[in-house]
Design an enzyme around this catalytic site. Structure first.
Site: not given
Length: 256
Positions: A9, A11, A97, A99, A169, A175, A214
């Site tokens: 991904n 992003k 996701h 985000e 996730e 991140g 990560s």
């Protein structure tokens, strides 16, 4: 028999030069690697370039995308439809996701609508699920993941998960440099699979469940050695061809 999938991904990262270098570098680094599906999800404006580069690659790389709308066409400024994604060769589409859920207020129900729309158009949903740090500390991880999956199951039925991918996730590991241990990740993956098995054992056995958060070359092998972890959804490490290929190689090696 489940087949591991390692997906990058990207992003909100990229340029024409980066896309070109990354896909060419990944193609070279994947020489001789078998037994794992490798996919990349660049920003949507680079799908055309990525499709061209992947078409010239010697090794198979699957093209994906990071989002989709729930409309086929019309007055929806800034959105992109499943057919547009298909037109540029994208097949594996990330939805849900954290985000998107946080920054765009996407609910479980809205993500389920995207899932249904992708399936209707013959695309592969990559359904992201996962808990916040507070939810993790409160022992709510499995309940949160079950709720996010049930939004799809209750709308479409458990068989809709056939051919789809689930990406667990933990939000606190995305991140941040933090990562769930391989044992902890396996425990959650097994619980997710068991929850699906309550509706259908056959679906639970075949559905691919990736780990994300990560993932790096240094820890990938430990994750992939676990029986219920079928690859990874990779963020930062996917922006480096050597690192991303190393993760794919680890998945292929672990599942031999």
């Amino acid at each position: 028999m489940r087949h591991p999938v390692v997906m990058g991904n990207w992003k909100l990262n990229g340029s024409k030069e980066m896309v070109s270098n990354l896909i060419k570098g990944l193609d070279a680094a994947l020489e001789g690697v078998e037994g794992v599906d490798v996919a990349v999800a660049p920003p949507v404006m680079y799908l055309d370039l990525a499709e061209q580069l992947i078409g010239k690659a010697k090794n198979k790389i699957i093209l994906g995308a990071q989002n989709v709308d729930v409309n086929a066409s019309g007055a929806f400024t800034g959105d992109i439809s499943p057919e547009m994604l298909k037109d540029f060769g994208a097949s594996h589409i990330i939805i849900g996701h954290s985000e998107r859920r946080e920054y765009h207020s996407e609910s479980d129900e809205f993500v389920a609508k995207k899932f249904a729309f992708l399936k209707e158009h013959g695309l592969t949903p990559v359904l992201c699920i996962g808990e916040s740090e507070a939810q993790n500390e409160a022992g709510e991880t499995v309940a949160v993941c079950a709720r996010q999956i049930d939004a799809v199951i209750n709308t479409l039925g458990v068989d809709a998960l056939n051919g789809a991918i689930i990406a667990y996730e933990p939000i606190w590991a995305i991140g941040t440099g933090k990562a769930a241990t391989a044992d902890d990740a396996q425990r959650i993956h097994a619980a997710i699979r068991a929850h699906i098995a309550e509706k259908s054992e056959d679906v639970a056995k075949q559905v691919v469940i990736q780990y994300g958060g990560s993932v790096k070359p240094e820890n990938a092998a430990a994750y992939f050695a676990q029986p219920d972890i079928d690859g990874a959804l990779v963020g930062g490490a996917a922006l480096d061809a050597t690192s991303f290929a190393a993760i794919a190689k680890a998945a292929a090696e672990a599942k031999k």
